[in-house]
Design a protein around this motif. Structure first.
Motif, PDB file in Angstrom:
ATOM      1  N   CYS A  74      26.847  48.473  47.143  1.00  0.00           N
ATOM      2  CA  CYS A  74      27.571  49.526  46.417  1.00  0.00           C
ATOM      3  C   CYS A  74      26.851  49.845  45.111  1.00  0.00           C
ATOM      4  O   CYS A  74      27.486  50.127  44.098  1.00  0.00           O
ATOM      5  CB  CYS A  74      29.000  49.110  46.091  1.00  0.00           C
ATOM      6  SG  CYS A  74      30.002  48.677  47.494  1.00  0.00           S
ATOM      7  N   GLU A  84      32.966  42.749  39.508  1.00  0.00           N
ATOM      8  CA  GLU A  84      33.049  44.185  39.727  1.00  0.00           C
ATOM      9  C   GLU A  84      32.903  44.509  41.218  1.00  0.00           C
ATOM     10  O   GLU A  84      33.620  45.343  41.771  1.00  0.00           O
ATOM     11  CB  GLU A  84      31.930  44.860  38.927  1.00  0.00           C
ATOM     12  CG  GLU A  84      32.272  46.252  38.463  1.00  0.00           C
ATOM     13  CD  GLU A  84      31.093  46.862  37.716  1.00  0.00           C
ATOM     14  OE1 GLU A  84      30.416  46.127  36.971  1.00  0.00           O
ATOM     15  OE2 GLU A  84      30.856  48.062  37.897  1.00  0.00           O
ATOM     16  N   LEU A  85      31.956  43.818  41.844  1.00  0.00           N
ATOM     17  CA  LEU A  85      31.717  44.035  43.267  1.00  0.00           C
ATOM     18  C   LEU A  85      32.932  43.608  44.090  1.00  0.00           C
ATOM     19  O   LEU A  85      33.300  44.281  45.061  1.00  0.00           O
ATOM     20  CB  LEU A  85      30.473  43.251  43.706  1.00  0.00           C
ATOM     21  CG  LEU A  85      30.059  43.428  45.165  1.00  0.00           C
ATOM     22  CD1 LEU A  85      29.671  44.861  45.454  1.00  0.00           C
ATOM     23  CD2 LEU A  85      28.916  42.491  45.521  1.00  0.00           C
ATOM     24  N   ARG A  87      35.926  43.891  43.522  1.00  0.00           N
ATOM     25  CA  ARG A  87      36.957  44.921  43.587  1.00  0.00           C
ATOM     26  C   ARG A  87      36.616  46.038  44.557  1.00  0.00           C
ATOM     27  O   ARG A  87      37.467  46.826  44.932  1.00  0.00           O
ATOM     28  CB  ARG A  87      37.135  45.561  42.197  1.00  0.00           C
ATOM     29  CG  ARG A  87      37.887  44.724  41.239  1.00  0.00           C
ATOM     30  CD  ARG A  87      37.960  45.415  39.886  1.00  0.00           C
ATOM     31  NE  ARG A  87      37.952  44.424  38.841  1.00  0.00           N
ATOM     32  CZ  ARG A  87      38.966  43.626  38.583  1.00  0.00           C
ATOM     33  NH1 ARG A  87      40.057  43.719  39.280  1.00  0.00           N
ATOM     34  NH2 ARG A  87      38.877  42.715  37.635  1.00  0.00           N
ATOM     35  N   ARG A  88      35.346  46.125  44.943  1.00  0.00           N
ATOM     36  CA  ARG A  88      34.933  47.250  45.789  1.00  0.00           C
ATOM     37  C   ARG A  88      34.643  46.864  47.225  1.00  0.00           C
ATOM     38  O   ARG A  88      34.470  47.725  48.084  1.00  0.00           O
ATOM     39  CB  ARG A  88      33.718  47.931  45.161  1.00  0.00           C
ATOM     40  CG  ARG A  88      34.106  48.548  43.819  1.00  0.00           C
ATOM     41  CD  ARG A  88      32.984  49.254  43.131  1.00  0.00           C
ATOM     42  NE  ARG A  88      32.306  50.218  43.976  1.00  0.00           N
ATOM     43  CZ  ARG A  88      31.214  50.863  43.582  1.00  0.00           C
ATOM     44  NH1 ARG A  88      30.704  50.639  42.400  1.00  0.00           N
ATOM     45  NH2 ARG A  88      30.639  51.721  44.384  1.00  0.00           N
ATOM     46  N   ILE A  89      34.528  45.569  47.480  1.00  0.00           N
ATOM     47  CA  ILE A  89      34.312  45.157  48.864  1.00  0.00           C
ATOM     48  C   ILE A  89      35.423  44.199  49.293  1.00  0.00           C
ATOM     49  O   ILE A  89      36.099  43.599  48.463  1.00  0.00           O
ATOM     50  CB  ILE A  89      32.939  44.455  49.065  1.00  0.00           C
ATOM     51  CG1 ILE A  89      32.877  43.153  48.272  1.00  0.00           C
ATOM     52  CG2 ILE A  89      31.815  45.383  48.693  1.00  0.00           C
ATOM     53  CD1 ILE A  89      31.658  42.316  48.581  1.00  0.00           C
ATOM     54  N   TYR A 116      43.679  41.950  41.875  1.00  0.00           N
ATOM     55  CA  TYR A 116      42.739  43.055  41.997  1.00  0.00           C
ATOM     56  C   TYR A 116      43.171  44.275  41.195  1.00  0.00           C
ATOM     57  O   TYR A 116      42.519  45.313  41.226  1.00  0.00           O
ATOM     58  CB  TYR A 116      42.560  43.431  43.473  1.00  0.00           C
ATOM     59  CG  TYR A 116      41.703  42.441  44.219  1.00  0.00           C
ATOM     60  CD1 TYR A 116      40.319  42.598  44.283  1.00  0.00           C
ATOM     61  CD2 TYR A 116      42.257  41.330  44.830  1.00  0.00           C
ATOM     62  CE1 TYR A 116      39.523  41.695  44.956  1.00  0.00           C
ATOM     63  CE2 TYR A 116      41.474  40.408  45.508  1.00  0.00           C
ATOM     64  CZ  TYR A 116      40.109  40.592  45.567  1.00  0.00           C
ATOM     65  OH  TYR A 116      39.327  39.686  46.228  1.00  0.00           O
ATOM     66  N   HIS A 163      42.920  46.300  48.420  1.00  0.00           N
ATOM     67  CA  HIS A 163      42.341  46.965  47.255  1.00  0.00           C
ATOM     68  C   HIS A 163      41.433  48.129  47.670  1.00  0.00           C
ATOM     69  O   HIS A 163      40.660  48.626  46.861  1.00  0.00           O
ATOM     70  CB  HIS A 163      41.631  45.970  46.337  1.00  0.00           C
ATOM     71  CG  HIS A 163      40.582  45.147  47.026  1.00  0.00           C
ATOM     72  ND1 HIS A 163      40.874  44.128  47.892  1.00  0.00           N
ATOM     73  CD2 HIS A 163      39.234  45.206  46.959  1.00  0.00           C
ATOM     74  CE1 HIS A 163      39.747  43.594  48.335  1.00  0.00           C
ATOM     75  NE2 HIS A 163      38.736  44.237  47.788  1.00  0.00           N
ATOM     76  N   PRO A 165      38.715  48.583  49.891  1.00  0.00           N
ATOM     77  CA  PRO A 165      37.264  48.402  49.742  1.00  0.00           C
ATOM     78  C   PRO A 165      36.463  49.443  50.515  1.00  0.00           C
ATOM     79  O   PRO A 165      36.929  49.952  51.537  1.00  0.00           O
ATOM     80  CB  PRO A 165      37.030  47.005  50.337  1.00  0.00           C
ATOM     81  CG  PRO A 165      38.134  46.827  51.319  1.00  0.00           C
ATOM     82  CD  PRO A 165      39.311  47.554  50.757  1.00  0.00           C
ATOM     83  N   GLU A 166      35.261  49.760  50.003  1.00  0.00           N
ATOM     84  CA  GLU A 166      34.388  50.707  50.698  1.00  0.00           C
ATOM     85  C   GLU A 166      33.662  50.001  51.827  1.00  0.00           C
ATOM     86  O   GLU A 166      33.245  50.602  52.803  1.00  0.00           O
ATOM     87  CB  GLU A 166      33.321  51.244  49.728  1.00  0.00           C
ATOM     88  CG  GLU A 166      33.886  51.931  48.505  1.00  0.00           C
ATOM     89  CD  GLU A 166      32.931  51.843  47.321  1.00  0.00           C
ATOM     90  OE1 GLU A 166      31.732  52.129  47.505  1.00  0.00           O
ATOM     91  OE2 GLU A 166      33.386  51.492  46.220  1.00  0.00           O
ATOM     92  N   THR A 198      35.504  53.214  56.298  1.00  0.00           N
ATOM     93  CA  THR A 198      35.099  51.934  55.731  1.00  0.00           C
ATOM     94  C   THR A 198      33.875  51.399  56.485  1.00  0.00           C
ATOM     95  O   THR A 198      33.860  51.367  57.703  1.00  0.00           O
ATOM     96  CB  THR A 198      36.247  50.913  55.847  1.00  0.00           C
ATOM     97  OG1 THR A 198      37.422  51.497  55.298  1.00  0.00           O
ATOM     98  CG2 THR A 198      35.922  49.628  55.107  1.00  0.00           C
TER      99      THR A 198
END
Lengths: 317, 263
Positions: A74, A84-85, A87-89, A116, A163, A165-166, A198
């Motif tokens: 990301c 930080e990561l 929260r995105r994965i 989160y 949360h 995630p991407e 996703t």
């Protein structure tokens, strides 16, 4: 989504050598792996035990620093920007739990929402979606310790998705599940990929997971990528032979003189014959026409090589 | 941010409240040992012909017994080995990859646990002692809040010591040996078996230089009004700060070991 170039990880292990002496040795877990995963891809990451799959996953999620090479997930450097990561994965470890053993599932989810820092509205919407698609309703208020493995895995996947995630990384998500639970989970994940976009990266030993879920397969062994591509392409590349099983109306002599064809087996006086042919030399349709000209055909079937065979071939390459 | 940790504290409270029978069994055990201790210590005073030892007369000593038995589960010397278990099995990977401060999160869980045990284990034994035995009620109004603060500090000292103990698993792989030794030594040195005032003066001097009395003897002394409250609280606070800092450092080392060396 994921960029990995020349990624390597070695471990220093000390071994006993004599009573007090110890020697240090370097063990290469991952040696120069490069690949890229674009957004909304579904990638199966497979390899035998000890191939370096989990080590790679650990480096992707930032709980292990690479000894060489570069990782970006990301757009972030995983080990430097781990929080930080995170929260995105989303990460699901099939063999570990991120739920609280003595709390009801619902409360574990609520706790994760705070950890989160997910807005209450988003949380409720995602939870409702997962509850419906994964059928969590019946055991949302049951403490995690009382859940069956199948129920718990559905809970784990939900926990990793709350949360939004991407990228969802799954390390052996179907391990130990029965056929029904596996199928249900695969369906859910496939749906997640198509509807929400996703990105999925999963390691598995169950090749049905790959066949059902992943448009792309990466095979790793001894810390190196052996193959990378769509399953169908890899299948053609590794095992170009197909098997043609022909049932004739009446017994017939062994077929000879067909281009690029080898007889594998002649059964019941030639009533059934198994032939192997290379798909790049002759198409199944042509072959069947040629055979039908020689003797009336009752039934034919083309057998594709099993994914297990493909993988076995790859491991031995 | 604060909300997250408050929530973790509440979850800690809830988690430990789910084992009702364990609470009953634990309290029963505490009471049995309490009765034995009351018997032995009363006999000591009877043989001496009464009087006071380092500020502890018979009533104070019996009060000490029930306070100590009740605080045992609140402070928690042994039972919580979750961290070392999670390190041993590798589940700690999940904890390390969350967007939180692991030390703070575990501390909050432990505060929740302590809060639950204060209500479920400490209060009943305090009442038991107060109703059925000679009991020293505090004579000043400030004692109650001071005791609360002192107990909270005691839990913090205990948490940080257990945290360090758990962290040793990263290097030792199995912390049972260290924890066994700690379990035996810490309770005695904290003043669970006999009040530290009963020890020879030189031993008292040595013991009060360790963090152990801050976990049990300090809050009890605050309650029964033996010694200077400010000094007791100051000493506890000092240990909390020192141990928290050491814990933070050790966690950073452990992270380095796991993340960089890959142990």
């Amino acid at each position: 989504m994921i960029e990995v170039s020349e990624l390597g990880r070695t471990f220093t292990v000390s071994r006993k050598a004599g009573r007090f002496k110890r020697t240090r040795a370097e063990v290469v877990a991952v040696g120069g792996v490069s690949f890229e995963v674009a957004a909304d891809e579904t990638v199966g990451y497979i390899g035998p035990n000890g191939a370096g799959k989990s080590t790679t996953i650990k480096m992707l999620t930032g709980i292990l620093v690479p000894t060489s090479g570069r990782v970006r997930v990301c757009g972030l450097d995983p080990s430097r920007q781990r929080a930080e990561l995170a929260r995105r994965i989303g990460v699901v470890f099939g063999q570990r739990s991120q739920l609280w053993w003595d709390l009801p599932l619902r409360e574990s989810f609520e706790l994760l929402r705070h950890i989160y820092r997910v807005p209450a509205g988003d949380h409720a919407k995602r939870l409702e979606e997962c509850t419906e698609l994964l059928g969590l309703q019946a055991f949302l208020d049951t403490p995690v310790r009382q859940l069956s493995l199948g129920q718990r895995m559905r809970g784990e996947v939900t926990a990793a998705l709350l949360h939004g995630p991407e990228l969802l990384v799954l390390d052996e998500p179907t391990i130990g599940l029965d056929l029904d639970s596996k199928e249900r989970l695969r369906e859910f994940l496939a749906e997640l990929n198509t509807s929400r976009g996703t990105t999925l990266l999963l390691t598995t030993h169950d090749l049905d997971d790959i066949e059902r879920l992943c448009r792309r397969m990466m095979v790793i062994d001894h810390g190196r990528v052996l193959a990378d591509g769509p399953l169908a392409e890899l299948r053609d590349e590794v095992t170009p032979e197909r098997l043609l099983v022909v049932d004739f109306e009446r017994p017939c002599d062994e077929l000879t003189g067909l281009p690029g064809v080898q007889t594998v087996k002649v059964e019941a006086n030639g009533l059934r014959q198994q032939l192997s042919f290379r798909r790049d030399a002759v198409t199944a349709a042509t072959l069947i026409t040629m055979i039908a000209e020689r003797s009336p055909v009752h039934d034919v079937s083309v057998i594709e090589p099993d994914i297990d065979d493909v993988v076995r071939q790859l491991y031995h390459r | 941010m604060i909300g997250c940790y408050l929530r973790i504290t509440a979850a800690g409270f809830h988690r430990f409240s789910s084992y009702r029978h364990a609470v009953l069994a634990g309290t029963a055990t505490n009471i049995v040992f309490g009765l034995i201790k009351v018997g032995i210590l009363s006999a000591v005073y009877l043989a001496r012909g009464g009087g006071s030892i380092g500020g502890y007369d018979l009533t104070t000593t019996i009060t000490y017994v029930w306070l100590g038995q009740g605080l045992l589960a609140v402070v928690d010397f042994w039972s919580n080995d979750e961290l070392s278990e999670r390190i041993r099995t590798g589940d700690v990977v999940v904890d390390l990859s969350r967007p939180w401060n692991l030390q703070a999160a575990l501390l909050c869980t432990d505060l929740g646990r302590a809060g639950f045990n204060a209500a479920a284990r400490f209060v009943p034994q305090l009442l038991l002692g107060a109703v059925f035995f000679p009991f020293h009620w505090p004579t000043d109004a400030w004692v109650a809040p001071a005791f609360l603060v002192s107990t909270l500090l005691a839990v913090l000292v205990s948490f940080h010591l257990r945290f360090l103990l758990g962290m040793t698993t990263f290097w030792l792989l199995d912390s049972r040996g260290v924890r066994g030794l700690y379990g035996v030594l810490s309770v005695t040195m904290a003043g669970l078996e006999i009040p530290l005032s009963f020890f020879p003066v030189w031993a008292q001097t040595v013991l009060w230089c360790t963090p152990f009395p801050s976990m049990l003897q300090a809050p009890i002394n605050v309650f029964v009004q033996v010694g200077s409250v400010t000094q007791l609280l100051a000493q506890q606070l000092l240990w909390v700060v020192v141990l928290a800092a050491v814990g933070r450092l050790v966690l950073a080392r452990a992270m380095h070991k796991v993340v960089v060396q890959g142990g």
